[in-house]
Design a protein around this motif. Structure first.
Motif, short mmCIF file in Angstrom:
data_model
loop_
_atom_site.label_atom_id
_atom_site.label_comp_id
_atom_site.label_asym_id
_atom_site.label_seq_id
_atom_site.Cartn_x
_atom_site.Cartn_y
_atom_site.Cartn_z
N SER A 1 8.71 3.82 -13.00
CA SER A 1 8.36 3.75 -11.59
C SER A 1 9.22 2.71 -10.87
CB SER A 1 6.87 3.44 -11.42
OG SER A 1 6.54 2.15 -11.92
N TRP A 2 9.54 1.60 -11.55
CA TRP A 2 10.46 0.62 -10.96
C TRP A 2 11.82 1.26 -10.71
CZ3 TRP A 2 9.99 -4.66 -14.02
CH2 TRP A 2 8.65 -5.07 -14.05
N ASN A 3 12.28 2.01 -11.71
CA ASN A 3 13.58 2.65 -11.62
C ASN A 3 13.63 3.65 -10.46
OD1 ASN A 3 16.23 2.97 -13.23
ND2 ASN A 3 15.59 5.08 -12.95
N ASN A 4 12.55 4.42 -10.31
CA ASN A 4 12.50 5.40 -9.23
C ASN A 4 12.49 4.71 -7.86
OD1 ASN A 4 12.45 7.48 -11.08
ND2 ASN A 4 10.22 7.71 -11.04
N PHE B 1 16.38 -5.77 -13.82
CA PHE B 1 15.02 -5.45 -14.27
C PHE B 1 14.48 -4.18 -13.62
CE2 PHE B 1 14.06 -8.70 -10.91
CZ PHE B 1 13.22 -7.97 -10.10
N MET B 2 14.97 -3.83 -12.44
CA MET B 2 14.48 -2.61 -11.79
C MET B 2 15.01 -1.36 -12.48
SD MET B 2 12.38 -3.37 -9.30
CE MET B 2 12.33 -1.93 -8.21
N THR B 3 16.16 -1.45 -13.14
CA THR B 3 16.77 -0.27 -13.79
C THR B 3 16.70 -0.34 -15.31
OG1 THR B 3 19.00 -1.26 -13.80
CG2 THR B 3 18.36 0.00 -11.84
N GLN B 4 15.88 -1.22 -15.87
CA GLN B 4 15.89 -1.38 -17.33
C GLN B 4 15.38 -0.15 -18.06
OE1 GLN B 4 13.05 -4.45 -18.77
NE2 GLN B 4 12.27 -4.49 -16.67
N TYR B 5 14.68 0.73 -17.35
CA TYR B 5 14.27 1.99 -17.99
C TYR B 5 15.49 2.75 -18.50
CZ TYR B 5 12.47 6.72 -18.56
OH TYR B 5 12.15 7.95 -19.08
N GLU B 6 16.59 2.69 -17.76
CA GLU B 6 17.79 3.43 -18.13
C GLU B 6 18.56 2.75 -19.25
OE1 GLU B 6 20.07 3.88 -14.58
OE2 GLU B 6 18.66 5.29 -13.64
N THR B 7 18.34 1.46 -19.47
CA THR B 7 19.11 0.73 -20.48
C THR B 7 18.27 0.37 -21.71
OG1 THR B 7 18.60 -1.40 -19.43
CG2 THR B 7 20.58 -0.26 -18.68
N MET B 8 17.00 0.72 -21.69
CA MET B 8 16.11 0.36 -22.79
C MET B 8 16.44 1.16 -24.04
SD MET B 8 13.71 -1.82 -23.38
CE MET B 8 13.41 -2.25 -21.67
N ASP B 9 16.76 0.46 -25.11
CA ASP B 9 17.02 1.11 -26.40
C ASP B 9 16.49 0.21 -27.51
OD1 ASP B 9 18.83 -0.98 -26.60
OD2 ASP B 9 20.60 0.26 -26.25
N GLU B 10 16.78 0.56 -28.74
CA GLU B 10 16.26 -0.18 -29.89
C GLU B 10 16.71 -1.64 -29.86
OE1 GLU B 10 16.40 0.00 -34.79
OE2 GLU B 10 16.98 1.74 -33.59
N ASN B 11 17.96 -1.88 -29.49
CA ASN B 11 18.47 -3.25 -29.44
C ASN B 11 17.78 -4.06 -28.35
OD1 ASN B 11 20.35 -2.90 -31.54
ND2 ASN B 11 21.86 -2.02 -30.14
N PHE C 1 9.16 0.24 0.27
CA PHE C 1 9.28 1.48 -0.49
C PHE C 1 8.08 1.56 -1.42
CE2 PHE C 1 13.30 -0.21 0.76
CZ PHE C 1 14.03 0.89 1.22
N MET C 2 7.32 2.65 -1.33
CA MET C 2 6.08 2.78 -2.07
C MET C 2 6.08 4.03 -2.95
SD MET C 2 3.25 1.71 0.80
CE MET C 2 3.03 0.00 1.31
N LEU C 3 5.93 3.83 -4.24
CA LEU C 3 5.72 4.93 -5.19
C LEU C 3 4.45 4.60 -5.95
CD1 LEU C 3 9.03 4.61 -4.88
CD2 LEU C 3 8.99 6.40 -6.61
N VAL C 4 3.33 5.16 -5.55
CA VAL C 4 2.04 4.74 -6.06
C VAL C 4 1.25 5.91 -6.64
CG1 VAL C 4 1.82 2.70 -4.61
CG2 VAL C 4 1.09 4.90 -3.73
N GLN C 5 0.47 5.60 -7.65
CA GLN C 5 -0.34 6.59 -8.35
C GLN C 5 -1.71 6.72 -7.69
OE1 GLN C 5 -1.34 5.36 -12.30
NE2 GLN C 5 -2.76 7.04 -12.64
N THR C 6 -2.10 7.94 -7.36
CA THR C 6 -3.42 8.16 -6.77
C THR C 6 -4.44 8.56 -7.82
OG1 THR C 6 -2.93 10.48 -6.29
CG2 THR C 6 -2.45 8.86 -4.57
N GLY C 7 -4.00 9.19 -8.88
CA GLY C 7 -4.91 9.55 -9.96
C GLY C 7 -5.58 10.89 -9.80
#
Length: 323
Positions: free
Chosen positions: A180-183, A271-281, A88-94
């Motif tokens: 991008s990991w989450n996606n 770790f792949m979904t930590q974008y959704e759980t990232m908060d101040e704590n 699965f590839m989600l890559v930035q071309t710029g």
């Protein structure tokens, strides 16, 4: 890879540059055709090792070599074990993809210029003039599509610039990385649901990571059989930080780096979904020795976010045992 061109010995051949035709930015190849036609074969397939490989990050001048080396080391290594590997590839071309049929190398000129001026140090270029190396870099980009498609990705998406998603308290670069990991995780789950199974392992990597076939053989990693239901994530050693190595060795561990993470599915989900759980704590935990054995300075914050999150959920992070 960030310090300018280096000479590398490889066992793969560079294909000839040619015209490429790509009209879309997103390709969903759907269900993968299988040769397991009988019930007996289907039963055997269910017992196979299965690995989802997620490529995220930017396509760079080093990406051709990175993709080809990982094809040799990771893809062929896993297949030698009889593993089912889906990519699965989600890559930035710029750069924006023009609508007028422009050659792929022309689509990438702006990206090449940006990398050239911002990332490369002419003093460390070695042999050859700046112009020669520049032309060589331009010539590599048409080959990238061949290198990408050699993985036969189940999903391929390119995007321009950062994927967005700023998390307060974390740099936009790290926030975008976690997004991008989450996606990519979402695409893995969609594939699983469509095909009615779950992967044993998730491997997250980058296109510009060069793995030498001379020193790395994933087929020899015993974690594939022993850690399928384990409670640890694994990364490559962050050996270029000697002080950090000495510090963490005193605690019985080696530091890891986040360009290459590997884990059983249940641990990888953290770790792949930590974008959704990232908060101040979560950010506070990442700065605490209690949750991140690598905690110390900003150089290791991207890894510490993952390590602290993994530990908070009852799992561990370690260096790949064979490494």
């Amino acid at each position: 890879l960030n310090n300018g061109p280096v000479e590398v010995e490889t066992d793969f051949e560079v294909p000839q540059t040619g015209d490429l035709d790509a009209d879309t930015d997103s390709v969903d190849l759907g269900e993968v055709t299988t040769h397991h036609q009988t019930k007996k074969q289907d039963s055997k397939k269910d017992k196979e090792l299965s690995v989802a490989v997620c490529f995220t990050g930017a396509l760079r001048m080093a990406s051709f070599y990175g993709l080809k080396s990982q094809e040799e080391v990771v893809l062929k290594g896993l297949r030698s074990l009889g593993a089912r590997v889906e990519t699965f590839m989600l890559v930035q071309t710029g750069t924006k993809r023009p609508q007028n049929g422009t050659r792929y190398e022309d689509q990438q000129k702006a990206l090449i210029e940006r990398i050239w001026h911002n990332k490369m140090n002419p003093r460390k270029m070695g042999k050859g003039s700046i112009e020669e190396v520049r032309k060589h870099a331009v010539g590599l980009f048409p080959l990238l599509e061949d290198a990408l498609m050699a993985w036969k990705p189940a999903y391929l998406e390119t995007y321009e610039g950062k994927p967005g998603g700023l998390v307060p308290g974390i740099s936009i670069g790290v926030s975008s990385q976690f997004l991008s990991w989450n996606n990519c995780w979402k695409k893995v789950v969609e594939f699983e649901e469509k095909n009615n199974f779950q992967f044993d392992f998730i491997l997250r990597t980058r296109t510009d990571l060069f793995l030498s076939p001379k020193y790395i053989n994933v087929a020899d990693w015993n974690l594939w059989s022993k850690q399928k239901h384990g409670n640890s994530a694994y990364g490559l050693c962050k050996c270029h930080r000697p002080r950090l190595v000495r510090q963490t060795l005193a605690e019985g561990k080696l530091p890891v780096q986040d360009p290459f993470y590997l884990a059983p599915r249940k641990v990888a989900e953290v770790f792949m979904t930590q974008y959704e759980t990232m908060d101040e704590n979560a950010i506070k935990r990442a700065r605490s020795k209690e949750f991140c054995y690598m905690a110390g300075d900003g150089h290791d914050m991207p890894e510490c976010n993952s390590i602290a999150n993994i530990k908070y959920h009852g799992y561990e992070m370690n260096v790949v045992p064979a490494m």
